[in-house]
Design an enzyme around this catalytic site. Structure first.
Site, PDB file in Angstrom:
ATOM      1  N   LEU A 161      65.258  88.246  22.710  1.00 27.62           N
ATOM      2  CA  LEU A 161      64.135  87.385  22.353  1.00 27.62           C
ATOM      3  C   LEU A 161      63.670  87.581  20.912  1.00 27.62           C
ATOM      4  CD1 LEU A 161      62.123  87.862  25.661  1.00 27.62           C
ATOM      5  CD2 LEU A 161      63.802  86.091  25.102  1.00 27.62           C
ATOM      6  N   HIS A 203      61.329  82.324  20.874  1.00 29.93           N
ATOM      7  CA  HIS A 203      61.087  82.425  22.320  1.00 29.93           C
ATOM      8  C   HIS A 203      59.623  82.747  22.596  1.00 29.93           C
ATOM      9  CE1 HIS A 203      65.438  83.811  22.113  1.00 29.93           C
ATOM     10  NE2 HIS A 203      65.519  82.822  22.972  1.00 29.93           N
ATOM     11  N   GLN A 262      78.009  77.817  29.850  1.00 32.96           N
ATOM     12  CA  GLN A 262      77.730  77.001  28.665  1.00 32.96           C
ATOM     13  C   GLN A 262      78.465  77.503  27.426  1.00 32.96           C
ATOM     14  OE1 GLN A 262      73.340  77.888  28.964  1.00 32.96           O
ATOM     15  NE2 GLN A 262      73.478  77.817  26.733  1.00 32.96           N
ATOM     16  N   GLY A 280      62.837  74.920  22.947  1.00 36.18           N
ATOM     17  CA  GLY A 280      62.627  74.899  21.500  1.00 36.18           C
ATOM     18  C   GLY A 280      63.310  73.698  20.852  1.00 36.18           C
ATOM     19  N   ASP A 331      67.182  73.614  19.344  1.00 40.85           N
ATOM     20  CA  ASP A 331      68.289  72.991  20.074  1.00 40.85           C
ATOM     21  C   ASP A 331      67.864  71.565  20.418  1.00 40.85           C
ATOM     22  OD1 ASP A 331      70.227  75.256  20.392  1.00 40.85           O
ATOM     23  OD2 ASP A 331      68.448  76.166  21.265  1.00 40.85           O
ATOM     24  N   GLN A 384      69.793  69.658  23.098  1.00 37.98           N
ATOM     25  CA  GLN A 384      69.535  70.266  24.410  1.00 37.98           C
ATOM     26  C   GLN A 384      68.195  69.773  24.976  1.00 37.98           C
ATOM     27  OE1 GLN A 384      70.206  74.540  25.649  1.00 37.98           O
ATOM     28  NE2 GLN A 384      68.054  74.718  25.101  1.00 37.98           N
ATOM     29  N   MET A 428      64.861  80.718  13.467  1.00 36.29           N
ATOM     30  CA  MET A 428      65.101  81.899  14.304  1.00 36.29           C
ATOM     31  C   MET A 428      66.157  81.573  15.357  1.00 36.29           C
ATOM     32  SD  MET A 428      62.211  84.367  14.312  1.00 36.29           S
ATOM     33  CE  MET A 428      60.975  84.495  13.026  1.00 36.29           C
ATOM     34  N   SER A 487      68.972  83.936  18.185  1.00 39.52           N
ATOM     35  CA  SER A 487      69.542  85.229  18.577  1.00 39.52           C
ATOM     36  C   SER A 487      70.835  85.480  17.806  1.00 39.52           C
ATOM     37  CB  SER A 487      69.812  85.256  20.079  1.00 39.52           C
ATOM     38  OG  SER A 487      68.626  84.946  20.776  1.00 39.52           O
TER      39      SER A 487
HETATM   40  O1  PAF Z   1      68.435  77.519  25.003  1.00 35.00           O
HETATM   41  C1  PAF Z   1      68.889  78.444  25.719  1.00 35.00           C
HETATM   42  O2  PAF Z   1      68.632  79.627  25.482  1.00 35.00           O
HETATM   43  C2  PAF Z   1      69.807  78.106  26.876  1.00 35.00           C
HETATM   44  O3  PAF Z   1      70.618  77.027  26.576  1.00 35.00           O
HETATM   45  C3  PAF Z   1      69.044  77.866  28.196  1.00 35.00           C
HETATM   46  C4  PAF Z   1      68.136  76.658  28.093  1.00 35.00           C
HETATM   47  C5  PAF Z   1      68.241  79.105  28.541  1.00 35.00           C
HETATM   48  C6  PAF Z   1      70.059  77.610  29.324  1.00 35.00           C
HETATM   49  O4  PAF Z   1      70.916  78.693  29.495  1.00 35.00           O
END
Ligand code: PAF
Length: 280
Positions: free
Chosen positions: A30, A34, A58, A144, A147, A150, A181, A183
């Site tokens: 994190l 996050h 994924q 966030g 992405d 997403q 930011m 990871s």
């Molecule tokens: O954005 C992420 O960290 C991942 O794609 C998620 C949404 C936790 C799904 O694994």
């Protein structure tokens, strides 16, 4: 803060928490991005749940599943400090037991941009997020803007499958020098870390040009590409000016656009974006 692993324990602990519950799905390691989602959930909701699960489905076969950074103890300490109520840390076997064969796919929206470069990625994301939503039964779920695709894909899935919850998308959190930011920033060596600021500089140059009156999608893409070309360590994979709702690549004059890019800096693939125009 309660930390659970099995689905049964998760359901039991969830049932004891007051509604509305805000869920922040994460893959751990994190950072402030996050934590901004957790703080927003804490402010909005009576209880807050977080999932930490590095979702294997994924990641593509050549991607960084094995090296993806992990630090559960640190993550749990950070979440405790934020007043989180419930953390779920399922194992891959819990999430995908033997015989698993049911997938959630969002069609058109997953074809361009990240979807075109990461085949199967969004099928993994939507499937795991659907499972997390079913497990936690949140009233709000937080993602966030970093992405961007997403977030759009998950909003579509939530609408299309009638999940009874609200998707909340929170702004990108940046380092002082502009780097979004992530990871994956942990992979960067000092020289690459310095070079990685070029993504934000490219987006900012295009955003400033848009504000100054540049409206042609091609010109916006060109400005981003030119800034990226000045950084020898940066290898752009794509540079896009797309419709912020449909994600179709734009041509000619635009009123609103999602400007986005994926760029390799060394071996690390970084993404970033900004929305320009009304409501941007
Ligand atoms: O954005 C992420 O960290 C991942 O794609 C998620 C949404 C936790 C799904 O694994």
């Amino acid at each position: 803060m309660k930390t659970v692993t099995t689905l049964e324990d998760l359901r039991r602990a969830r049932a004891a928490l007051p509604d509305p519950l805000g869920l922040v799905p994460t893959m751990g390691f994190l950072h402030e991005g996050h934590l901004s989602l957790v703080r927003r959930a804490r402010a909005d909701c009576a209880s807050v749940g977080v999932s930490i699960f590095v979702n294997p489905t994924q990641f593509g076969p050549q991607e960084d599943l094995d090296s993806y950074p992990r630090d559960l103890e640190r993550d749990l300490a950070l979440l405790r400090d934020e007043g989180v109520d419930l953390v779920w840390t399922p194992t891959p076997e819990i999430m995908y037991p033997p015989g698993f064969q049911t997938w959630v796919t969002v069609e058109e929206l997953t074809r361009p941009l990240e979807g075109a470069r990461r085949p199967g990625h969004f099928r993994g994301v939507t499937t795991v997020v659907a499972k997390l939503l079913n497990a936690f039964q949140p009233q709000q779920a937080y993602f966030g803007q970093k992405d961007a695709q997403q977030a759009i894909v998950i909003r579509r899935m939530v609408r299309d499958l009638n999940f009874p919850l609200q998707v909340v998308v929170c702004p990108i959190v940046r380092e002082p020098d502009g780097l979004a930011m992530s990871s994956r920033n942990a992979y960067l060596n000092p020289e690459e870390r310095r070079a990685a600021t070029v993504l934000h500089r490219a987006l900012t140059a295009a955003e400033q040009a848009f504000r100054a009156g540049t409206r042609e999608a091609e010109a916006l893409r060109r400005i981003m590409s030119q800034v990226l070309a000045e950084e020898p360590l940066a290898r752009p994979q794509y540079v896009s000016a797309a419709d912020p709702e449909t994600l179709e690549e734009l041509q000619g004059p635009v009123e609103r656009a999602l400007l986005s890019m994926a760029v390799y800096v060394g071996e690390t693939r970084l993404i970033d974006n900004v929305v320009v125009g009304d409501r941007g």
